[in-house]
Design an enzyme around this catalytic site. Structure first.
Site, PDB file in Angstrom:
ATOM      1  N   SER A  52     -26.564  95.054  60.070  1.00 22.80           N
ATOM      2  CA  SER A  52     -26.463  96.212  59.846  1.00 22.80           C
ATOM      3  C   SER A  52     -25.197  96.552  59.301  1.00 22.80           C
ATOM      4  O   SER A  52     -24.318  97.329  60.003  1.00 22.80           O
ATOM      5  CB  SER A  52     -27.235  97.083  61.002  1.00 22.80           C
ATOM      6  N   GLU A  98     -29.591  89.744  69.372  1.00 22.83           N
ATOM      7  CA  GLU A  98     -28.672  89.549  70.220  1.00 22.83           C
ATOM      8  C   GLU A  98     -28.921  89.235  71.615  1.00 22.83           C
ATOM      9  O   GLU A  98     -28.045  89.347  72.694  1.00 22.83           O
ATOM     10  CB  GLU A  98     -27.786  91.161  70.214  1.00 22.83           C
TER      11      GLU A  98
HETATM   12  P1  PGA Z   1     -24.316  93.889  63.019  1.00 22.49           P
HETATM   13  O1  PGA Z   1     -24.601  94.712  64.209  1.00 22.49           O
HETATM   14  O2  PGA Z   1     -23.449  92.654  63.457  1.00 22.49           O
HETATM   15  O3  PGA Z   1     -25.807  93.384  62.456  1.00 22.49           O
HETATM   16  O4  PGA Z   1     -23.586  94.916  62.006  1.00 22.49           O
HETATM   17  C1  PGA Z   1     -24.014  95.003  65.270  1.00 22.49           C
HETATM   18  C2  PGA Z   1     -23.532  96.411  65.534  1.00 22.49           C
HETATM   19  O5  PGA Z   1     -23.939  97.449  64.714  1.00 22.49           O
HETATM   20  O6  PGA Z   1     -22.787  96.744  66.145  1.00 22.49           O
END
Ligand code: PGA
Ligand code: ZN
Length: 418
Positions: free
Chosen positions: A40, A202
């Site tokens: 994201s 995650e």
């Molecule tokens: P991303 O998500 O590493 O997929 O960008 C982590 C976040 O939005 O904090």
């Protein structure tokens, strides 16, 4: 001085290729760094160079970035003093020549930048955190991910991350222990309620929840069932990653099947803040909704940590706009959003001087590289976000922090104030 730079493609936690760099110094010291990758991503992030060759890794190969690291970027830094991190990073930035590092790739540049710091630390026989800051003693409070949604899971949950912060812990190790106990208590509660206990990108659970309230009720109950007082011992942190569902000026909760105006979305967040022991919300508003950011900060900013991720992208100028404009009161720092260690540390300084809190962060695509654990201690930033207490790509960072805490011994400091 830097003698050689090697690079290769290795796998990240999602099974996609990423850049790994080895920097070797004239004295033989080696520094190795593997670059993480987001799902994201913020619109203003430094550009991650992907090959786009459909025959290799479905277009996600990083062979070009690897070639750039071992080629032109290596040529730009060979002979430079590895201790002069600012000089090395300036050479990398100049070699690329674009504001977003899109020509040679922020993934190539960051790999060389971080491997240089690690090589310099190795040359001095010091752990990275102590090389970067000889006076470093502060361990970060972790925000431990336990429920995944959004772009990190296949469930209908609109919000991306539900995390627990063990604010009653007295050490990093105790915080990790408490997080693990809540995680396993939640697992049992989910299983008992007939939910699946599979995990997302995650490492947090990804049950078929549709509303944030449903997830928050389970998490709050799991905190209590694990023997902790919600809000006193263990608080809740959210990352809705709202840029992902802000469409045409409204917040489209697709999983919930509800569309909320900016004002309704803010009311909804305020309602969740009232009902659950939430102390921190990251990206509560979209990166393009600065008016919304300002409105929420005015309404909830005094009592709640509001962390800018997509809206700042670890960029000092974007952060300064937030400081001047009165939105957010904390920043998420992801080194690969900006592309060099020097720039990331500058952003931390800007935040500090303005009284904005700092959260050192992983990406959803990670490796066994534990650099961010050392950076959290080196900067003494106070908080880290590095996922669940499951999956080695996440636990590697917690385990690194446990070792650092042990190494610091009686000098280790752990504060949990919000
Ligand atoms: P991303 O998500 O590493 O997929 O960008 C982590 C976040 O939005 O904090
Ligand atoms: Zn985020």
């Amino acid at each position: 001085a830097i003698a050689s730079v090697r690079a290769r493609q290795v796998l990240d936690s999602r099974g996609n290729p990423t850049v790994e760099v080895d920097v070797r110094l004239a004295d033989g010291s080696l520094g190795r760094a593997a670059v993480p990758s987001g799902a994201s991503t913020g619109a203003a992030e430094a550009v991650e160079l992907r090959d786009g060759d459909p025959e290799r890794f479905h277009g996600k190969g990083v062979a070009t970035a690897v070639g750039n690291a071992a080629g032109v970027l290596a040529d730009a830094v060979r002979g430079l003093d590895a201790v002069d991190q600012a000089g090395v990073d300036a050479a990398l930035i100049a070699c690329d020549g674009t504001p977003d590092k899109g020509r040679l790739g922020a993934n190539a540049i960051l790999g060389v930048s971080l491997a240089t710091a690690k090589a310099a630390a190795a040359a001095q026989g010091k752990p990275l955190y102590r090389y970067l800051n000889p006076a470093a003693t502060r361990l970060p409070l972790p925000m431990i991910n336990i429920v995944n949604g959004g772009a990190h899971a296949d469930n209908p949950l609109d919000f991306q991350e539900f995390m627990v912060a063990p604010i009653g812990a007295t050490s990093l190790f105790e915080a990790v222990r408490i997080g693990s106990e809540v995680f396993h208590t939640l697992r049992r509660a989910l299983a008992t309620a007939g939910h699946n206990t599979n995990v997302g990108d995650e490492g947090g659970f990804a049950p078929q929840f549709t509303t944030a309230g449903e997830a928050l009720a389970f998490v709050t109950e799991a905190i209590a069932a694990a023997g902790y007082e919600p809000g006193t011992d263990v608080a809740i942190c959210l990352d809705p990653a709202a840029s992902e569902f802000y469409k045409g000026g409204v917040y489209e909760y697709a999983g919930e099947g509800v569309s909320r105006s900016v004002a309704e979305h803010i009311d909804h967040l305020a309602d969740l803040l009232r009902r659950y022991p939430i102390v921190s919300i990251e990206d509560p508003m979209a990166q393009d909704d600065i008016e919304g950011w300002r409105a929420l900060t005015e309404r909830a900013g005094a009592a709640t940590q509001l962390v800018g991720d997509d809206v700042f992208c670890t960029d000092a100028r974007r952060l300064q706009a937030g400081i001047d404009g009165g939105y957010a009161n904390a920043i998420l720092v992801k080194v690969n959003q900006v592309g060099t260690l020097t720039e990331a540390l500058t952003t931390v300084d800007v935040a500090r001087k303005a009284g904005y809190r700092v959260v050192m962060s992983h990406r959803s695509g990670e490796t066994e590289d534990t650099t961010i654990a050392d950076l959290a201690v080196a900067t003494g930033c106070g908080q880290i976000k590095t996922g669940s207490v499951s999956r080695s790509d996440r636990t590697a960072k917690y385990n690194r922090l446990i070792r650092i805490e042990e190494e610091l011994g009686g000098r280790a400091e752990f504060t949990t104030a919000y």
